[in-house]
Design an enzyme around this catalytic site. Structure first.
Site, PDB file in Angstrom:
ATOM      1  N   HIS A  27       0.677  -1.068   0.169  1.00 49.55           N
ATOM      2  CA  HIS A  27      -0.031   0.062  -0.093  1.00 49.55           C
ATOM      3  C   HIS A  27       0.786   1.308  -0.069  1.00 49.55           C
ATOM      4  O   HIS A  27       0.384   2.366  -0.184  1.00 49.55           O
ATOM      5  CB  HIS A  27      -1.023  -0.089   1.185  1.00 49.55           C
ATOM      6  CG  HIS A  27      -2.020  -0.955   1.117  1.00 49.55           C
ATOM      7  ND1 HIS A  27      -3.324  -0.576   0.994  1.00 49.55           N
ATOM      8  CD2 HIS A  27      -2.141  -2.173   1.436  1.00 49.55           C
ATOM      9  CE1 HIS A  27      -4.178  -1.740   0.694  1.00 49.55           C
ATOM     10  NE2 HIS A  27      -3.253  -2.846   1.076  1.00 49.55           N
ATOM     11  N   ASP A  67       3.599   9.432  -0.382  1.00 51.00           N
ATOM     12  CA  ASP A  67       2.206   8.578  -0.302  1.00 51.00           C
ATOM     13  C   ASP A  67       2.072   7.512  -1.245  1.00 51.00           C
ATOM     14  O   ASP A  67       2.333   7.792  -2.560  1.00 51.00           O
ATOM     15  CB  ASP A  67       1.226   9.500  -0.168  1.00 51.00           C
ATOM     16  CG  ASP A  67      -0.102   9.306   0.965  1.00 51.00           C
ATOM     17  OD1 ASP A  67       0.027   7.980   1.321  1.00 51.00           O
ATOM     18  OD2 ASP A  67      -0.397  10.065   1.490  1.00 51.00           O
TER      19      ASP A  67
HETATM   20  P1  ADQ Z   1      -3.115   6.051   5.018  1.00 53.48           P
HETATM   21  O1  ADQ Z   1      -1.596   6.412   5.099  1.00 53.48           O
HETATM   22  O2  ADQ Z   1      -3.799   5.700   6.149  1.00 53.48           O
HETATM   23  O3  ADQ Z   1      -3.168   4.591   3.880  1.00 53.48           O
HETATM   24  P2  ADQ Z   1      -4.962   7.325   3.215  1.00 53.48           P
HETATM   25  O4  ADQ Z   1      -4.775   6.893   1.958  1.00 53.48           O
HETATM   26  O5  ADQ Z   1      -5.093   8.838   3.057  1.00 53.48           O
HETATM   27  O6  ADQ Z   1      -3.578   7.280   4.063  1.00 53.48           O
HETATM   28  O7  ADQ Z   1      -6.122   6.739   3.960  1.00 53.48           O
HETATM   29  C1  ADQ Z   1      -6.593   7.449   4.981  1.00 53.48           C
HETATM   30  C2  ADQ Z   1      -8.093   6.772   5.529  1.00 53.48           C
HETATM   31  O8  ADQ Z   1      -8.397   6.996   6.643  1.00 53.48           O
HETATM   32  C3  ADQ Z   1      -8.845   7.595   4.555  1.00 53.48           C
HETATM   33  O9  ADQ Z   1     -10.048   6.579   4.182  1.00 53.48           O
HETATM   34  C4  ADQ Z   1      -9.458   8.698   5.243  1.00 53.48           C
HETATM   35  O10 ADQ Z   1     -10.902   9.032   4.877  1.00 53.48           O
HETATM   36  C5  ADQ Z   1      -9.709   7.907   6.852  1.00 53.48           C
HETATM   37  N1  ADQ Z   1      -9.213   9.119   7.617  1.00 53.48           N
HETATM   38  C6  ADQ Z   1      -8.210   9.803   7.686  1.00 53.48           C
HETATM   39  N2  ADQ Z   1      -8.378  10.793   8.670  1.00 53.48           N
HETATM   40  C7  ADQ Z   1      -9.542  10.534   9.301  1.00 53.48           C
HETATM   41  C8  ADQ Z   1     -10.127  11.047  10.578  1.00 53.48           C
HETATM   42  N3  ADQ Z   1      -9.547  11.983  11.369  1.00 53.48           N
HETATM   43  N4  ADQ Z   1     -11.200  10.492  10.794  1.00 53.48           N
HETATM   44  C9  ADQ Z   1     -11.880   9.305  10.237  1.00 53.48           C
HETATM   45  N5  ADQ Z   1     -11.134   8.738   9.093  1.00 53.48           N
HETATM   46  C10 ADQ Z   1      -9.879   9.256   8.661  1.00 53.48           C
HETATM   47  C11 ADQ Z   1      -2.170   3.844   3.113  1.00 53.48           C
HETATM   48  C12 ADQ Z   1      -1.074   4.287   2.426  1.00 53.48           C
HETATM   49  C13 ADQ Z   1      -1.729   5.225   1.249  1.00 53.48           C
HETATM   50  C14 ADQ Z   1      -2.811   4.326   0.813  1.00 53.48           C
HETATM   51  C15 ADQ Z   1      -3.781   3.713   1.554  1.00 53.48           C
HETATM   52  C16 ADQ Z   1      -4.579   2.746   0.925  1.00 53.48           C
HETATM   53  O11 ADQ Z   1      -0.073   5.213   3.248  1.00 53.48           O
HETATM   54  O12 ADQ Z   1      -0.781   5.748   0.392  1.00 53.48           O
HETATM   55  O13 ADQ Z   1      -3.429   5.367  -0.362  1.00 53.48           O
HETATM   56  O14 ADQ Z   1      -2.813   2.925   2.611  1.00 53.48           O
HETATM   57  O15 ADQ Z   1      -3.711   1.904  -0.089  1.00 53.48           O
END
Ligand code: ADQ
Length: 477
Positions: free
Chosen positions: A154, A363
């Site tokens: 990921h 990311d």
């Molecule tokens: P993350 O580093 O966690 O994921 P991201 O892809 O942005 O980053 O996903 C975060 C998820 O958490 C999103 O669905 C978001 O809505 C949710 N979230 C964030 N802050 C929140 C809050 N305050 N309250 C509720 N929900 C919240 C890792 C990798 C990424 C990759 C994903 C999926 O680092 O690059 O996109 O996996 O493969």
């Protein structure tokens, strides 16, 4: 149809709030194939790790185990989050090179393989997720497991110079060759992995998407950019605006524009740079100061890891400084909130925001970027500012792409985004949204599983080099 077995560090158990999309997509795939989800329960216990717990819900079997404090510290907080996470995000300066934690990482992976192997059938399809579990296929093969096993990373795959900074890197990364399919987020990630294999793969031949091992075995490598549940998020956002938290936020804006950032509190997300960029925007465009507020939602994550504690205090300091410099008696430029919200509230917040600010330093993909776009009102969509260094930038070419380290560039993008005319906003949004709809979370699951072909029906396991605790920091190749 073969049974699907998903293995991830953390299992999204029934009843837990994992509305982000990944759990939804995986559950849908598991349901279709009467599948099993296997991994850590998220609980840390006093006893030894490894006692299995089983539950079934909506046709899916969940098998989880707890971790002892010692295993949790070495495997999860240690090697996964303090060594691999920074390394794979290009942060050699933040990586911890301690030897003990990598032994703990292998130990937990071996324990997981030990518990999982007896539960597997020959015609299962096993799908392993993320950097916590890189050696799992190799450890399962050693136990005689011969079924199809795929792996999805990921987070980013960095260049070979960075991968080789890990002491005894080949002992870890060569275990990837025991999968039938290695899925990465972007084509650039695939190219970097293939180039690592070409340089250091010791007799392996590579084409663009296949690694040929000396024993005749082949590993497919492919880009599978992860998506979101686009339809559901659009609906949720439209409904979300009537939620009381969203209405209260709107009322508190008193006619000002809202820019929003939503990230786990993590140094890869570029939050200090984002706050500094917002400060420059206020300084460079004084006529607009007071007309836009940045709401940054950043729930604390990995709070026990020292680098994250440091980041937290750094951000509090910068937010305090920027607000002290620019605030008015009736206006605070940065609203900084360290808590989680339900997904429907978040999508309502996104819909209120004229600008989505997604500026990670690195990311794998970044789902918030896609969720922001999917949450917009089609008749007056907001504008996404997106880092060039997020995997999402390879797809969302119509966003305003920025270099997050270029603070003046991000400041200018904030100004342009806040004042963009409606026809341009709509044009950009429609192009991004079409792609997000087409390549949603279900498309991602299906395209990965459709590509996971058995490479050979029977295969002898490769000799697994042991991770040695006594190696020098960087072994010459
Ligand atoms: P993350 O580093 O966690 O994921 P991201 O892809 O942005 O980053 O996903 C975060 C998820 O958490 C999103 O669905 C978001 O809505 C949710 N979230 C964030 N802050 C929140 C809050 N305050 N309250 C509720 N929900 C919240 C890792 C990798 C990424 C990759 C994903 C999926 O680092 O690059 O996109 O996996 O493969």
């Amino acid at each position: 149809m073969s049974r699907l077995v998903v293995v991830s560090n953390r299992v999204a158990l029934p009843g837990e709030n994992h509305a982000g999309g990944l759990a939804t997509g995986l559950r849908a795939a598991l349901k279709r194939r009467s599948g099993m989800w296997f991994g850590w329960s998220g609980r840390v216990v006093r006893e030894e790790s490894g006692h299995l717990r089983k539950e079934t819900d909506a046709g899916i079997t969940y098998v989880t185990l707890d971790l002892s404090r010692q295993d949790y510290v070495a495997y999860y907080n240690g090697f996964a989050n303090r060594t691999l996470w920074p390394l794979l995000h290009f942060r050699l300066d933040l990586a911890d090179y301690a030897r003990e934690t990598r032994l703990g990482y292998f130990k937990v992976n071996a324990m997981l393989a030990d518990r999982l192997a007896p539960l597997l059938r020959d015609d299962d399809i096993v799908w392993v997720h993320d950097y916590h579990l890189i050696p799992l296929a190799a450890l399962l093969r050693q136990k005689g497991v011969g079924c199809r096993i795929g792996f999805f990373l990921h987070i980013p795959m960095p260049s070979s110079e960075i991968l080789t900074a890990l002491p005894d890197h080949a002992a870890l990364f060569s275990t990837l060759y025991e999968y039938d399919l290695v899925g990465l987020q972007t084509r650039q990630d695939v190219e970097r992995f293939i180039s690592y294999t070409r340089l250091l793969g010791d007799g392996m031949a590579c084409t663009d998407s296949t690694v040929h091992l000396p024993n005749g075995h082949r590993v497919q490598v492919g880009a599978f950019p992860i998506g979101i549940d686009a339809e559901r998020i659009s609906r949720q956002a439209a409904d979300g605006v009537s939620k009381s938290a969203v209405r209260t936020l709107r009322a508190s804006m008193a006619g000002r524009k809202l820019a929003i950032g939503v990230d786990r509190l993590d140094y890869s997300k570029g939050l200090p740079e984002r706050f500094e960029s917002f400060s420059r925007y206020l300084a460079h465009y004084p006529d607009k100061a007071g007309r836009m507020t940045l709401l940054q939602i950043a729930p604390v994550s990995r709070g026990e890891v020292p680098e994250y504690k440091l980041l937290r205090s750094q951000l509090e300091q910068i937010a305090g400084h920027v607000n002290g410099l620019h605030a008015e008696p009736n206006w605070t430029p940065i609203r900084y909130v360290n808590r989680s919200f339900s997904h429907s509230t978040l999508t309502g917040f996104y819909r209120l925001a004229s600008v989505g600010v997604v500026t990670p330093l690195r990311d794998g993909m970044n789902l918030v970027a896609k969720e922001y776009v999917a949450s917009q009102d089609p008749s007056s969509p907001g504008v996404l500012i997106l880092s060039l260094f997020a995997g999402a930038a390879t797809e969302l070419q119509e966003a305003m792409l920025v270099n997050p380290y270029d603070l003046d560039g991000v400041a200018d993008a904030l100004s342009l985004a806040a004042n963009m005319p409606l026809p341009e906003r709509r044009e950009r949004w429609e192009a991004s949204m079409a792609l997000i709809r087409r390549h949603d979370i279900h498309y991602w699951c299906n395209s990965f599983l459709d590509s996971l072909h058995p490479v050979r029906p029977e295969r002898p396991p490769i000799e697994l080099p042991a991770m040695r605790p006594d190696l020098p920091a960087c072994r010459p190749q």
